[in-house]
Design a protein around this motif. Structure first.
Motif, PDB file in Angstrom:
ATOM      1  N   GLU A 155     -12.617   9.627   5.272  1.00 57.49           N
ATOM      2  CA  GLU A 155     -12.148  10.507   6.443  1.00 57.49           C
ATOM      3  C   GLU A 155     -10.556  10.168   6.994  1.00 57.49           C
ATOM      4  O   GLU A 155      -9.979  10.973   7.546  1.00 57.49           O
ATOM      5  N   PHE A 156     -10.207   8.930   6.618  1.00 60.13           N
ATOM      6  CA  PHE A 156      -8.790   8.490   6.930  1.00 60.13           C
ATOM      7  C   PHE A 156      -8.433   7.584   5.766  1.00 60.13           C
ATOM      8  O   PHE A 156      -9.174   6.508   5.691  1.00 60.13           O
ATOM      9  N   TYR A 157      -7.312   7.638   5.485  1.00 58.82           N
ATOM     10  CA  TYR A 157      -6.503   6.586   4.557  1.00 58.82           C
ATOM     11  C   TYR A 157      -5.085   6.639   4.921  1.00 58.82           C
ATOM     12  O   TYR A 157      -4.421   7.701   4.804  1.00 58.82           O
ATOM     13  N   SER A 158      -4.510   5.417   5.207  1.00 56.80           N
ATOM     14  CA  SER A 158      -3.109   5.273   5.578  1.00 56.80           C
ATOM     15  C   SER A 158      -2.914   3.813   5.402  1.00 56.80           C
ATOM     16  O   SER A 158      -3.353   3.018   5.541  1.00 56.80           O
ATOM     17  N   LYS A 159      -1.602   3.692   4.428  1.00 53.54           N
ATOM     18  CA  LYS A 159      -1.217   2.243   4.523  1.00 53.54           C
ATOM     19  C   LYS A 159      -0.360   2.031   5.682  1.00 53.54           C
ATOM     20  O   LYS A 159       0.032   0.679   5.810  1.00 53.54           O
ATOM     21  N   THR A 160       0.183   2.885   6.381  1.00 49.92           N
ATOM     22  CA  THR A 160       1.017   2.519   7.534  1.00 49.92           C
ATOM     23  C   THR A 160       0.481   2.893   8.847  1.00 49.92           C
ATOM     24  O   THR A 160       0.890   2.392  10.067  1.00 49.92           O
ATOM     25  N   LYS A 161      -0.446   3.847   9.228  1.00 52.98           N
ATOM     26  CA  LYS A 161      -0.706   4.585  10.482  1.00 52.98           C
ATOM     27  C   LYS A 161      -2.056   3.981  10.813  1.00 52.98           C
ATOM     28  O   LYS A 161      -3.037   3.242  10.109  1.00 52.98           O
ATOM     29  N   THR A 162      -2.113   4.008  12.109  1.00 47.82           N
ATOM     30  CA  THR A 162      -3.485   3.601  12.690  1.00 47.82           C
ATOM     31  C   THR A 162      -4.626   4.865  12.872  1.00 47.82           C
ATOM     32  O   THR A 162      -4.157   5.902  12.725  1.00 47.82           O
ATOM     33  N   TYR A 163      -5.727   4.420  13.258  1.00 48.99           N
ATOM     34  CA  TYR A 163      -6.707   5.727  13.417  1.00 48.99           C
ATOM     35  C   TYR A 163      -7.561   5.280  14.549  1.00 48.99           C
ATOM     36  O   TYR A 163      -7.683   4.340  15.265  1.00 48.99           O
ATOM     37  N   SER A 164      -8.115   6.416  15.195  1.00 54.70           N
ATOM     38  CA  SER A 164      -8.939   6.520  16.615  1.00 54.70           C
ATOM     39  C   SER A 164     -10.217   5.442  16.175  1.00 54.70           C
ATOM     40  O   SER A 164     -10.667   5.130  17.049  1.00 54.70           O
ATOM     41  N   LYS A 165     -10.773   5.392  14.988  1.00 53.65           N
ATOM     42  CA  LYS A 165     -11.903   4.249  14.777  1.00 53.65           C
ATOM     43  C   LYS A 165     -11.324   3.022  14.027  1.00 53.65           C
ATOM     44  O   LYS A 165     -10.222   3.164  13.473  1.00 53.65           O
ATOM     45  N   PRO A 166     -12.151   2.031  14.192  1.00 60.12           N
ATOM     46  CA  PRO A 166     -11.578   0.860  13.508  1.00 60.12           C
ATOM     47  C   PRO A 166     -11.605   1.154  11.980  1.00 60.12           C
ATOM     48  O   PRO A 166     -12.656   1.486  11.654  1.00 60.12           O
ATOM     49  N   LEU A 167     -10.620   0.372  11.086  1.00 58.58           N
ATOM     50  CA  LEU A 167     -10.856   0.384  10.025  1.00 58.58           C
ATOM     51  C   LEU A 167     -11.157  -1.040   9.489  1.00 58.58           C
ATOM     52  O   LEU A 167     -10.605  -1.989   9.487  1.00 58.58           O
ATOM     53  N   ILE A 168     -12.214  -0.826   8.421  1.00 59.01           N
ATOM     54  CA  ILE A 168     -12.886  -1.928   7.922  1.00 59.01           C
ATOM     55  C   ILE A 168     -12.911  -1.842   6.547  1.00 59.01           C
ATOM     56  O   ILE A 168     -13.431  -2.834   5.786  1.00 59.01           O
ATOM     57  N   TYR A 169     -12.612  -0.783   5.925  1.00 56.53           N
ATOM     58  CA  TYR A 169     -12.635  -0.501   4.483  1.00 56.53           C
ATOM     59  C   TYR A 169     -11.198  -0.599   3.718  1.00 56.53           C
ATOM     60  O   TYR A 169     -10.034  -0.175   4.429  1.00 56.53           O
ATOM     61  N   ILE A 170     -10.979  -0.902   2.596  1.00 55.49           N
ATOM     62  CA  ILE A 170      -9.864  -1.011   1.847  1.00 55.49           C
ATOM     63  C   ILE A 170     -10.155  -0.100   0.650  1.00 55.49           C
ATOM     64  O   ILE A 170     -11.087  -0.059  -0.171  1.00 55.49           O
ATOM     65  N   ASP A 171      -8.871   0.235  -0.029  1.00 57.78           N
ATOM     66  CA  ASP A 171      -9.054   0.793  -1.059  1.00 57.78           C
ATOM     67  C   ASP A 171      -9.155   0.029  -2.190  1.00 57.78           C
ATOM     68  O   ASP A 171      -8.292  -1.113  -2.404  1.00 57.78           O
ATOM     69  N   TYR A 172     -10.081   0.033  -3.029  1.00 55.56           N
ATOM     70  CA  TYR A 172     -10.681  -0.795  -3.963  1.00 55.56           C
ATOM     71  C   TYR A 172      -9.695  -0.595  -5.343  1.00 55.56           C
ATOM     72  O   TYR A 172      -9.682  -1.879  -5.806  1.00 55.56           O
ATOM     73  N   GLY A 173      -8.947   0.285  -5.391  1.00 55.90           N
ATOM     74  CA  GLY A 173      -8.090   0.367  -6.674  1.00 55.90           C
ATOM     75  C   GLY A 173      -8.486   1.021  -7.995  1.00 55.90           C
ATOM     76  O   GLY A 173      -7.687   0.971  -8.949  1.00 55.90           O
ATOM     77  N   LEU A 174      -9.591   1.598  -7.733  1.00 54.00           N
ATOM     78  CA  LEU A 174      -9.830   2.828  -8.798  1.00 54.00           C
ATOM     79  C   LEU A 174     -10.081   4.106  -8.057  1.00 54.00           C
ATOM     80  O   LEU A 174     -10.918   4.034  -7.170  1.00 54.00           O
ATOM     81  N   SER A 175      -9.482   5.097  -8.618  1.00 58.13           N
ATOM     82  CA  SER A 175      -9.460   6.297  -8.168  1.00 58.13           C
ATOM     83  C   SER A 175      -9.892   7.435  -9.358  1.00 58.13           C
ATOM     84  O   SER A 175      -9.721   7.066 -10.555  1.00 58.13           O
ATOM     85  N   VAL A 176     -10.340   8.405  -9.095  1.00 59.22           N
ATOM     86  CA  VAL A 176     -10.541   9.590  -9.978  1.00 59.22           C
ATOM     87  C   VAL A 176      -9.696  10.892  -9.324  1.00 59.22           C
ATOM     88  O   VAL A 176      -9.844  11.215  -8.227  1.00 59.22           O
TER      89      VAL A 176
END
Length: 237
Positions: A155-176
């Motif tokens: 629902e949210f991804y950014s390397k620089t911005k903050t979000y209204s909910k706590p961010l506990i996940y990270i991009d794992y490094g594999l995408s499709v």
């Protein structure tokens, strides 16, 4: 045929003398280059076609792959050129060379991810989204957590911005990614970062997620190299 694009054009500056005369992908670990571990993992995971996007000392990568073939893998190479285009620009260049399948998996040339690629791709095919990001519940452990994942959606991804909910996940490094995104969102010759595309897709509700439960490994830093070496010694020898 399951295509995986490997972005391996970086300079590897954080690795000091280890990458002065060779690309990161060829750093030796327990007697063989990292790239060998990566290709073996991808072949075991159901990948059948590898496309390497290469730049810095890329001819060494091509020479190694051609002299150490893996029967399950068809391999080709796209040279980014002397001027690095960024992750998004490199994919647009590969598109312009006619090298991208309709949908493809993307990994980075310094990453080893203990997951089954074909399972992730099948999950993507069952989603009605143009892209998927694998995510890991990081809680700030390995790097700054950068995404909010809920109900199968990033629902949210950014390397620089903050979000209204706590961010506990990270991009794992594999995408499709579906190929049309690369054509639609990047211009030929443009310098661009994939992170911007993923940020926009998350805001648009177009970025599916796939949670992974085993940590990722990378050799882009001295600490990462040490950790992968320990992992390889226990599990890959």
């Amino acid at each position: 045929m399951l295509q995986c694009v490997v972005l391996a054009g970086g300079l590897g500056t954080r690795m000091g003398p280890l990458t002065r005369h060779r690309p990161k992908a060829l750093i030796p670990i327990l007697g063989k280059p990292f790239l060998q571990y990566q290709m073996e993992w991808l072949a075991r995971s159901g990948v059948t076609h590898l496309t390497f996007s290469i730049g810095h000392l890329g001819e060494q990568i091509e020479a190694f792959v051609k002299s150490n073939p893996i029967p399950e893998l068809t391999v080709d190479f796209v040279y980014e050129g002397k001027e690095l285009l960024g992750t998004g620009g490199a994919l647009r260049h590969a598109f312009d060379q006619g090298r991208l399948h309709e949908a493809f998996v993307l990994v980075y040339g310094d990453s080893y991810l203990p997951l089954n690629v074909s399972q992730v791709f099948k999950h993507f095919q069952n989603q009605n989204q143009p892209a998927l990001m694998t995510v890991f519940k990081n809680n700030g452990r390995f790097d700054r957590s950068n995404c909010h994942f809920e109900d199968g959606q990033v629902e949210f991804y950014s390397k620089t911005k903050t979000y209204s909910k706590p961010l506990i996940y990270i991009d794992y490094g594999l995408s499709v990614i579906k190929r049309h995104l690369i054509e639609d969102r990047f211009q030929p010759g443009e310098k661009a970062d994939l992170a911007t595309l993923f940020e926009h897709l998350s805001q648009e509700g177009q970025l599916a997620g796939y949670e992974v439960f085993e940590r990722f490994y990378e050799i882009g830093s001295p600490q990462g190299l040490e950790e992968f070496t320990a992992f390889a010694k226990c599990h890959l020898t």
